[in-house]
Design a protein around this motif. Structure first.
Motif, mmCIF file in Angstrom:
data_model
loop_
_atom_site.group_PDB
_atom_site.id
_atom_site.type_symbol
_atom_site.label_atom_id
_atom_site.label_comp_id
_atom_site.label_asym_id
_atom_site.label_seq_id
_atom_site.Cartn_x
_atom_site.Cartn_y
_atom_site.Cartn_z
ATOM 1 N N VAL A 143 -79.324 24.926 -53.068
ATOM 2 C CA VAL A 143 -79.818 23.994 -52.851
ATOM 3 C C VAL A 143 -80.231 24.045 -51.376
ATOM 4 C CG1 VAL A 143 -79.213 21.363 -52.535
ATOM 5 C CG2 VAL A 143 -78.276 22.732 -54.381
ATOM 6 N N ARG A 144 -81.515 23.652 -51.144
ATOM 7 C CA ARG A 144 -82.065 23.690 -49.728
ATOM 8 C C ARG A 144 -82.081 22.092 -49.136
ATOM 9 N NH1 ARG A 144 -88.259 23.363 -49.339
ATOM 10 N NH2 ARG A 144 -87.952 25.081 -50.944
ATOM 11 N N GLU A 145 -82.283 20.891 -49.870
ATOM 12 C CA GLU A 145 -82.050 19.630 -49.575
ATOM 13 C C GLU A 145 -81.917 18.752 -51.084
ATOM 14 O OE1 GLU A 145 -86.537 17.771 -49.222
ATOM 15 O OE2 GLU A 145 -86.018 19.365 -47.662
ATOM 16 N N ILE A 146 -81.187 17.866 -50.760
ATOM 17 C CA ILE A 146 -80.853 16.691 -51.633
ATOM 18 C C ILE A 146 -81.277 15.511 -51.342
ATOM 19 C CG2 ILE A 146 -78.304 16.874 -51.495
ATOM 20 C CD1 ILE A 146 -78.315 16.200 -54.613
ATOM 21 N N GLY A 147 -82.057 14.852 -51.776
ATOM 22 C CA GLY A 147 -82.574 13.497 -51.237
ATOM 23 C C GLY A 147 -82.021 12.086 -51.754
ATOM 24 N N VAL A 148 -81.041 12.327 -52.585
ATOM 25 C CA VAL A 148 -80.310 11.114 -53.153
ATOM 26 C C VAL A 148 -78.878 11.223 -53.005
ATOM 27 C CG1 VAL A 148 -82.207 10.993 -54.953
ATOM 28 C CG2 VAL A 148 -80.378 12.085 -55.495
ATOM 29 N N VAL A 208 -83.840 5.660 -58.309
ATOM 30 C CA VAL A 208 -85.086 6.616 -58.401
ATOM 31 C C VAL A 208 -85.973 6.327 -59.553
ATOM 32 C CG1 VAL A 208 -83.628 8.502 -57.555
ATOM 33 C CG2 VAL A 208 -83.536 7.808 -60.056
ATOM 34 N N ARG A 209 -87.233 6.797 -59.635
ATOM 35 C CA ARG A 209 -88.165 6.488 -60.808
ATOM 36 C C ARG A 209 -88.372 8.022 -61.475
ATOM 37 N NH1 ARG A 209 -90.896 2.180 -61.786
ATOM 38 N NH2 ARG A 209 -90.525 0.310 -60.266
ATOM 39 N N GLY A 210 -88.769 7.763 -62.616
ATOM 40 C CA GLY A 210 -88.982 9.127 -63.259
ATOM 41 C C GLY A 210 -90.211 9.905 -62.543
ATOM 42 N N GLY A 211 -89.553 11.258 -62.200
ATOM 43 C CA GLY A 211 -90.553 12.140 -61.471
ATOM 44 C C GLY A 211 -90.414 12.308 -60.034
ATOM 45 N N ASP A 212 -89.440 11.252 -59.665
ATOM 46 C CA ASP A 212 -88.903 11.452 -58.091
ATOM 47 C C ASP A 212 -88.257 12.667 -57.893
ATOM 48 O OD1 ASP A 212 -90.173 8.981 -57.540
ATOM 49 O OD2 ASP A 212 -88.382 7.946 -57.359
ATOM 50 N N VAL A 213 -88.417 13.206 -56.730
ATOM 51 C CA VAL A 213 -87.796 14.427 -56.398
ATOM 52 C C VAL A 213 -86.406 14.176 -56.034
ATOM 53 C CG1 VAL A 213 -87.563 16.373 -54.574
ATOM 54 C CG2 VAL A 213 -90.027 15.536 -55.361
ATOM 55 N N ILE A 214 -85.434 14.780 -56.655
ATOM 56 C CA ILE A 214 -84.076 14.788 -56.621
ATOM 57 C C ILE A 214 -83.405 15.939 -55.566
ATOM 58 C CG2 ILE A 214 -81.643 14.908 -57.591
ATOM 59 C CD1 ILE A 214 -83.007 13.314 -59.810
ATOM 60 N N ALA A 215 -83.900 17.008 -55.720
ATOM 61 C CA ALA A 215 -83.266 18.362 -54.843
ATOM 62 C C ALA A 215 -84.379 19.261 -54.822
ATOM 63 C CB ALA A 215 -82.124 18.681 -55.474
ATOM 64 N N ARG A 216 -84.484 20.075 -53.828
ATOM 65 C CA ARG A 216 -85.287 21.187 -53.741
ATOM 66 C C ARG A 216 -84.351 22.503 -53.586
ATOM 67 N NH1 ARG A 216 -90.656 19.709 -52.957
ATOM 68 N NH2 ARG A 216 -90.855 17.613 -52.134
ATOM 69 N N LEU A 217 -84.678 23.635 -54.300
ATOM 70 C CA LEU A 217 -84.092 24.822 -54.320
ATOM 71 C C LEU A 217 -84.754 25.868 -53.748
ATOM 72 C CD1 LEU A 217 -82.596 24.463 -58.277
ATOM 73 C CD2 LEU A 217 -81.616 23.469 -55.832
ATOM 74 N N ASP A 218 -83.963 26.895 -53.173
ATOM 75 C CA ASP A 218 -84.487 28.227 -52.934
ATOM 76 C C ASP A 218 -83.879 29.175 -53.895
ATOM 77 O OD1 ASP A 218 -85.837 27.324 -50.747
ATOM 78 O OD2 ASP A 218 -84.368 27.506 -49.322
ATOM 79 N N ALA A 219 -85.111 30.077 -54.080
ATOM 80 C CA ALA A 219 -84.398 31.161 -55.143
ATOM 81 C C ALA A 219 -85.323 32.346 -54.767
ATOM 82 C CB ALA A 219 -84.850 31.035 -56.568
ATOM 83 N N THR A 229 -75.588 7.625 -60.107
ATOM 84 C CA THR A 229 -74.187 7.127 -60.126
ATOM 85 C C THR A 229 -73.132 8.230 -59.586
ATOM 86 O OG1 THR A 229 -73.959 7.785 -62.468
ATOM 87 C CG2 THR A 229 -74.605 5.583 -61.973
ATOM 88 N N GLU A 230 -73.538 9.454 -59.669
ATOM 89 C CA GLU A 230 -72.703 10.347 -59.013
ATOM 90 C C GLU A 230 -73.263 11.792 -58.349
ATOM 91 O OE1 GLU A 230 -69.425 12.195 -61.394
ATOM 92 O OE2 GLU A 230 -69.864 10.554 -62.880
ATOM 93 N N ARG A 231 -73.142 12.099 -57.402
ATOM 94 C CA ARG A 231 -73.675 13.050 -56.813
ATOM 95 C C ARG A 231 -72.671 14.253 -56.560
ATOM 96 N NH1 ARG A 231 -76.394 13.515 -50.569
ATOM 97 N NH2 ARG A 231 -75.797 15.749 -50.076
ATOM 98 N N ARG A 232 -73.084 15.549 -57.036
ATOM 99 C CA ARG A 232 -71.753 16.513 -57.027
ATOM 100 C C ARG A 232 -72.065 17.718 -56.082
ATOM 101 N NH1 ARG A 232 -72.730 15.383 -62.881
ATOM 102 N NH2 ARG A 232 -71.270 13.861 -63.756
ATOM 103 N N VAL A 233 -73.079 17.872 -55.363
ATOM 104 C CA VAL A 233 -73.714 19.232 -54.745
ATOM 105 C C VAL A 233 -74.088 18.866 -53.438
ATOM 106 C CG1 VAL A 233 -74.062 20.395 -56.922
ATOM 107 C CG2 VAL A 233 -75.877 19.311 -55.738
ATOM 108 N N HIS A 234 -74.068 19.659 -52.577
ATOM 109 C CA HIS A 234 -74.601 19.320 -51.137
ATOM 110 C C HIS A 234 -75.494 20.805 -50.643
ATOM 111 C CE1 HIS A 234 -71.887 15.895 -50.394
ATOM 112 N NE2 HIS A 234 -70.998 16.713 -50.965
ATOM 113 N N PRO A 235 -76.074 20.682 -49.875
ATOM 114 C CA PRO A 235 -77.158 21.608 -49.102
ATOM 115 C C PRO A 235 -76.060 22.780 -49.176
ATOM 116 C CG PRO A 235 -77.808 19.902 -48.015
ATOM 117 C CD PRO A 235 -76.529 19.502 -48.854
ATOM 118 N N GLY A 236 -76.648 24.069 -49.496
ATOM 119 C CA GLY A 236 -76.120 25.386 -49.554
ATOM 120 C C GLY A 236 -75.478 25.581 -51.035
ATOM 121 N N ALA A 237 -74.851 24.912 -51.763
ATOM 122 C CA ALA A 237 -74.601 25.022 -53.005
ATOM 123 C C ALA A 237 -75.314 26.056 -53.985
ATOM 124 C CB ALA A 237 -74.118 23.752 -53.655
#
Length: 363
Positions: free
Chosen positions: A80-85, A91-102, A176-184
């Motif tokens: 997880v690079r960033e998570i914006g929620v 949120v609306r359908g299609g909104d960015v929730i998180a960005r990952l690095d691979a 309703t729930e957020r379970r991760v943080h950046p770096g996970a």
């Protein structure tokens, strides 16, 4: 002289024994007469079987749930690079929730692009050489073209996988729930663990009502049904009966029925609703006082009184109310039954009824 006295004593004993023998039957007959006395009559209040249309309200419990709810997972493995929620974010359908690095995925795409470029160049050289007759076989050209198509498909697939590094909301709703943080480190669901976040649609809710088996046949499909919740005392909400499961749970003996509810900003998932469930039948039903029903391990019955004698009539229970209970059985309107049944009566036992009762009416 001694012999004469002995004979006299023997004769006296014989007469006494005969007298005792004659007395025994009289005693037996007296005891039998006492045992054959009739069972005393039972005195009770009468009630008259009534026939009327069933149109009552039963209060059932239901639970509100989101109309849509989903755990959002990453479709590819990555960090997880960033998570914006966060919890409560809209949120609306299609909104960015998180960005990952691979990084390894980017490396695979670079290698695939290089391989595609090489296969294209090879195919071009072979097609150029094929202009000279006999220089290149048709089979070699087919293999070269197939290699280009395969390498192109793999490159496109890796490009699509890279697009999955951006995780988007599947529909309009609330986190309703957020379970991760950046770096996970996250990845696709494999049957265990939770997703990155949970998104629920609270604009519409599902009110699931467990309808008892005896009411399952009268589910008011397509109707609006009122209900209340403890969070808003004195206020009545309405739900539309939209889905009936059509099967009775073998453990609870209930059928799940779903109502669509507009939340209106007041109702939330997890609330319990007291549902005023309407119950009606197309044809009139028979009713008796609830106390007239006698329940044993073998059957349920009422005690009908005819000519001062008891008749045990087997019935099936229907909808029970405070004053009357619906029954199905070999009864007819106007039959007289004991208002309060007892389980120690048998067919033919004598019953003395108090003054006749007025036929009960369905409230």
């Amino acid at each position: 002289m001694t012999r004469t006295r002995t004979r006299t004593l023997v004769g006296a004993f014989a007469l006494a024994a005969a007298a005792c023998g004659r007395g025994t039957p009289d005693s037996t007959n007296t005891a039998g007469a006492k045992g054959a006395q009739a069972k005393p009559a039972v005195t009770g209040d009468p009630a008259v079987v009534s026939r009327s249309s069933l149109d009552v309200v039963q209060h059932l419990q239901g639970e509100l749930a989101p109309f849509q709810a989903v755990d959002v997972y990453a479709r590819v493995a990555g960090y997880v690079r960033e998570i914006g929620v966060d919890r409560g974010s809209l949120v609306r359908g299609g909104d960015v929730i998180a960005r990952l690095d691979a990084p390894e995925l980017a490396q695979q795409r670079t290698e695939a692009q290089a391989r595609l470029l090489s296969s294209i160049q090879t195919a071009q050289r072979l097609h150029a050489a094929a202009r000279t007759e006999g220089a290149v076989s048709a089979h070699e050209l087919e293999i070269a073209d197939a290699t280009v198509r395969a390498d192109s498909a793999r490159t496109d697939a890796l490009r699509d996988m890279e697009s999955y590094l951006v995780v988007r909301a599947p529909f309009d709703g609330v986190v309703t729930e957020r379970r991760v943080h950046p770096g996970a480190l996250v990845g696709p669901s494999q049957g265990g663990g939770g997703g990155l976040v949970r998104v629920e649609d609270h604009s519409r809710l599902r009110l699931t009502v467990a309808v008892p088996e005896q009411l399952a046949g009268v589910a008011p499909a397509g109707r609006d049904v009122p209900f209340t919740v403890s969070a808003w005392p004195g206020e009545t909400f309405r739900g539309h009966v939209s889905r009936v499961s059509g099967t009775v749970d073998t453990h609870t003996r209930t059928m799940a029925v779903e109502l669509d509810v507009i939340s209106g900003g007041k109702l939330t998932p997890g609330m319990y609703g007291d549902v005023a469930w309407p119950v009606s039948r197309r044809s009139p039903s028979l009713f008796v006082p609830p106390g007239a029903l006698v329940q044993t391990t073998a059957r349920t019955y009422v005690i009908r009184v005819r000519g001062g004698k008891a008749e045990l009539v087997t019935v099936s229970r229907g909808v029970a109310g405070a004053d009357l209970a619906e029954v199905f059985g070999a009864l007819a309107p106007g039959d007289t039954v004991l208002k309060r049944g007892v389980d120690d009566l048998a067919d033919g036992d004598a019953i003395i009824l108090r003054p006749a009762a007025v036929p009960a009416k369905v409230p």
